[in-house]
Design a protein around this motif. Structure first.
Motif, PDB file in Angstrom:
ATOM      1  N   ASP A 114       1.114 -10.785   3.761  1.00 62.32           N
ATOM      2  CA  ASP A 114       2.481 -10.563   4.239  1.00 62.32           C
ATOM      3  C   ASP A 114       2.760  -9.060   4.177  1.00 62.32           C
ATOM      4  O   ASP A 114       2.654  -8.444   3.115  1.00 62.32           O
ATOM      5  CB  ASP A 114       3.442 -11.349   3.319  1.00 62.32           C
ATOM      6  CG  ASP A 114       4.876 -11.341   3.823  1.00 62.32           C
ATOM      7  OD1 ASP A 114       5.343 -10.284   4.317  1.00 62.32           O
ATOM      8  OD2 ASP A 114       5.541 -12.382   3.701  1.00 62.32           O
ATOM      9  N   ARG A 116       5.293  -7.374   4.075  1.00 63.49           N
ATOM     10  CA  ARG A 116       6.425  -6.907   3.276  1.00 63.49           C
ATOM     11  C   ARG A 116       6.051  -6.640   1.823  1.00 63.49           C
ATOM     12  O   ARG A 116       6.772  -5.961   1.109  1.00 63.49           O
ATOM     13  CB  ARG A 116       7.548  -7.952   3.302  1.00 63.49           C
ATOM     14  CG  ARG A 116       8.142  -8.128   4.680  1.00 63.49           C
ATOM     15  CD  ARG A 116       9.062  -9.323   4.708  1.00 63.49           C
ATOM     16  NE  ARG A 116       8.331 -10.579   4.516  1.00 63.49           N
ATOM     17  CZ  ARG A 116       8.904 -11.761   4.429  1.00 63.49           C
ATOM     18  NH1 ARG A 116      10.226 -11.865   4.500  1.00 63.49           N
ATOM     19  NH2 ARG A 116       8.177 -12.859   4.282  1.00 63.49           N
ATOM     20  N   HIS A 117       4.947  -7.251   1.376  1.00 65.35           N
ATOM     21  CA  HIS A 117       4.640  -7.195  -0.063  1.00 65.35           C
ATOM     22  C   HIS A 117       3.603  -6.141  -0.404  1.00 65.35           C
ATOM     23  O   HIS A 117       2.708  -5.848   0.384  1.00 65.35           O
ATOM     24  CB  HIS A 117       4.152  -8.561  -0.544  1.00 65.35           C
ATOM     25  CG  HIS A 117       5.107  -9.666  -0.247  1.00 65.35           C
ATOM     26  ND1 HIS A 117       6.464  -9.509  -0.346  1.00 65.35           N
ATOM     27  CD2 HIS A 117       4.895 -10.948   0.144  1.00 65.35           C
ATOM     28  CE1 HIS A 117       7.063 -10.655  -0.026  1.00 65.35           C
ATOM     29  NE2 HIS A 117       6.126 -11.544   0.289  1.00 65.35           N
ATOM     30  N   LYS A 143       4.002 -11.283   9.717  1.00 65.56           N
ATOM     31  CA  LYS A 143       5.475 -11.227   9.654  1.00 65.56           C
ATOM     32  C   LYS A 143       6.028  -9.814   9.860  1.00 65.56           C
ATOM     33  O   LYS A 143       7.025  -9.411   9.253  1.00 65.56           O
ATOM     34  CB  LYS A 143       5.979 -11.862   8.345  1.00 65.56           C
ATOM     35  CG  LYS A 143       5.371 -13.264   8.113  1.00 65.56           C
ATOM     36  CD  LYS A 143       6.039 -14.059   7.016  1.00 65.56           C
ATOM     37  CE  LYS A 143       5.288 -15.374   6.789  1.00 65.56           C
ATOM     38  NZ  LYS A 143       5.901 -16.259   5.805  1.00 65.56           N
ATOM     39  N   ALA A 144       5.349  -9.033  10.730  1.00 65.98           N
ATOM     40  CA  ALA A 144       5.771  -7.656  10.982  1.00 65.98           C
ATOM     41  C   ALA A 144       7.165  -7.588  11.610  1.00 65.98           C
ATOM     42  O   ALA A 144       7.822  -6.546  11.547  1.00 65.98           O
ATOM     43  CB  ALA A 144       4.756  -6.943  11.862  1.00 65.98           C
ATOM     44  N   LYS A 146       9.676  -8.701  10.401  1.00 65.11           N
ATOM     45  CA  LYS A 146      10.627  -8.551   9.287  1.00 65.11           C
ATOM     46  C   LYS A 146      10.848  -7.095   8.898  1.00 65.11           C
ATOM     47  O   LYS A 146      11.703  -6.804   8.068  1.00 65.11           O
ATOM     48  CB  LYS A 146      10.115  -9.305   8.052  1.00 65.11           C
ATOM     49  CG  LYS A 146       9.917 -10.791   8.251  1.00 65.11           C
ATOM     50  CD  LYS A 146      11.180 -11.546   7.951  1.00 65.11           C
ATOM     51  CE  LYS A 146      10.895 -13.035   7.806  1.00 65.11           C
ATOM     52  NZ  LYS A 146      12.125 -13.794   7.620  1.00 65.11           N
ATOM     53  N   LEU A 147      10.062  -6.166   9.467  1.00 63.87           N
ATOM     54  CA  LEU A 147      10.202  -4.744   9.122  1.00 63.87           C
ATOM     55  C   LEU A 147      10.434  -3.914  10.378  1.00 63.87           C
ATOM     56  O   LEU A 147      10.002  -4.275  11.467  1.00 63.87           O
ATOM     57  CB  LEU A 147       8.923  -4.233   8.433  1.00 63.87           C
ATOM     58  CG  LEU A 147       8.551  -4.781   7.055  1.00 63.87           C
ATOM     59  CD1 LEU A 147       7.263  -4.105   6.566  1.00 63.87           C
ATOM     60  CD2 LEU A 147       9.659  -4.572   6.042  1.00 63.87           C
ATOM     61  N   ALA A 151       8.818   1.340   8.792  1.00 64.16           N
ATOM     62  CA  ALA A 151       8.486   0.627   7.547  1.00 64.16           C
ATOM     63  C   ALA A 151       7.125  -0.048   7.664  1.00 64.16           C
ATOM     64  O   ALA A 151       6.361  -0.104   6.698  1.00 64.16           O
ATOM     65  CB  ALA A 151       9.574  -0.399   7.220  1.00 64.16           C
ATOM     66  N   ILE A 152       6.795  -0.523   8.849  1.00 62.71           N
ATOM     67  CA  ILE A 152       5.471  -1.123   9.066  1.00 62.71           C
ATOM     68  C   ILE A 152       4.399  -0.082   8.735  1.00 62.71           C
ATOM     69  O   ILE A 152       3.465  -0.336   7.970  1.00 62.71           O
ATOM     70  CB  ILE A 152       5.321  -1.612  10.529  1.00 62.71           C
ATOM     71  CG1 ILE A 152       6.218  -2.826  10.763  1.00 62.71           C
ATOM     72  CG2 ILE A 152       3.858  -1.935  10.859  1.00 62.71           C
ATOM     73  CD1 ILE A 152       6.212  -3.344  12.203  1.00 62.71           C
ATOM     74  N   HIS A 155       4.241   0.637   4.982  1.00 61.14           N
ATOM     75  CA  HIS A 155       3.640  -0.443   4.188  1.00 61.14           C
ATOM     76  C   HIS A 155       2.122  -0.482   4.376  1.00 61.14           C
ATOM     77  O   HIS A 155       1.385  -0.691   3.422  1.00 61.14           O
ATOM     78  CB  HIS A 155       4.271  -1.793   4.548  1.00 61.14           C
ATOM     79  CG  HIS A 155       5.595  -2.017   3.884  1.00 61.14           C
ATOM     80  ND1 HIS A 155       5.854  -3.083   3.058  1.00 61.14           N
ATOM     81  CD2 HIS A 155       6.735  -1.280   3.920  1.00 61.14           C
ATOM     82  CE1 HIS A 155       7.099  -3.005   2.611  1.00 61.14           C
ATOM     83  NE2 HIS A 155       7.660  -1.929   3.133  1.00 61.14           N
ATOM     84  N   SER A 177       2.887 -10.398  14.351  1.00 55.63           N
ATOM     85  CA  SER A 177       4.069 -11.232  14.133  1.00 55.63           C
ATOM     86  C   SER A 177       3.923 -12.450  15.029  1.00 55.63           C
ATOM     87  O   SER A 177       3.798 -12.311  16.250  1.00 55.63           O
ATOM     88  CB  SER A 177       5.346 -10.485  14.508  1.00 55.63           C
ATOM     89  OG  SER A 177       6.392 -11.429  14.715  1.00 55.63           O
TER      90      SER A 177
END
Ligand code: GTP
Ligand code: MG
Length: 199
Positions: A114, A116-117, A143-144, A146-147, A151-152, A155, A177
């Motif tokens: 994921d 985000r983590h 789940k890209a 979500k950013l 931010a992608i 991360h 995504s």
């Protein structure tokens, strides 16, 4: 690569019972709920070829899908999900490791994380295990959607920095995504190239 056909072949918990033909196959692995089944549906343009769920632990078996009659996609159960009983959790892990150790047709795996983590110990341990066992894999960030774009990038840079503490190179990776159909062409082109290079 265009997906002309995608069909469910079989589910089972025993690597010796997987399809006997020698078609190249690509396996999706990662923590429960990371989006393995959703990604398979996204890249094959099928809404419910692979069963998905908001609750972790949906996929519990090795699932083979035949694509364009020439290669297999494999949907696997997630690892690192504590809600199943200890004994069945062990069974999942054994048939997953048996699958990767024994399945000669498996040409490339995709380890999903994921986006985000921060890098999670269980994912890093699983990738280290793949490396020790010489099992080729790419990373798929999921789940890209979500950013935001910046931010992608941040991360992925942070993830790469952690990987470089133990790996010589950052493994090949994809940013995806399933809800936004991001990363589909890159992933399918990659699979296509690997298939072509095997002939
Ligand atoms: N926003 C967003 N949600 C996603 C994406 N991919 C999957 N999800 C959601 O994440 C949840 C889990 O998706 P699955 O595809 O079932 O995950 P899985 O890795 O196959 O899970 P297990 O089979 O339980 O190991 C579902 O609620 C999906 O709708 C994505 O790209 N973006
Ligand atoms: Mg699943």
């Amino acid at each position: 690569m265009e997906i002309k056909s995608a069909e469910f072949v079989m589910s089972n918990s025993d690597v010796t019972k997987c399809p006997k033909d020698l078609l190249p196959e690509y396996a999706f692995i990662g923590r429960s709920n990371v989006g393995k089944s959703s990604l398979i549906n996204m890249i094959t343009n099928r809404k419910s070829l692979a069963k998905t769920s908001g609750r972790p632990g949906k996929t519990q078996l090795i699932n083979h899908f035949l694509i364009n009659k020439t290669w297999h996609l494999v949907d696997l159960p997630g690892y690192g999900y504590a809600r199943v009983s200890k004994s069945s959790k062990k069974t999942f892990q054994k048939f997953i490791t048996d699958y990767f150790n024994q399945r000669e047709q498996m040409v490339s795996a995709f380890v999903l994380v994921d986006i985000r983590h921060k890098p999670q110990p269980i994912d890093l341990e699983f990738m280290a295990w793949m490396g020790e066992n010489d099992i080729p894999f790419s990373i798929i960030f999921t789940k890209a959607d979500k950013l935001k774009p910046q931010a992608i990038l941040n991360h992925v840079a942070d993830y790469s920095a952690v990987m470089m503490e133990t790996w010589e190179d950052m493994p090949n990776y994809f940013i995806t995504s399933s809800s936004k159909e991001m990363g589909k062409d890159e992933l399918l082109n990659y699979i296509h190239e690997v298939n072509e290079n095997m002939e």
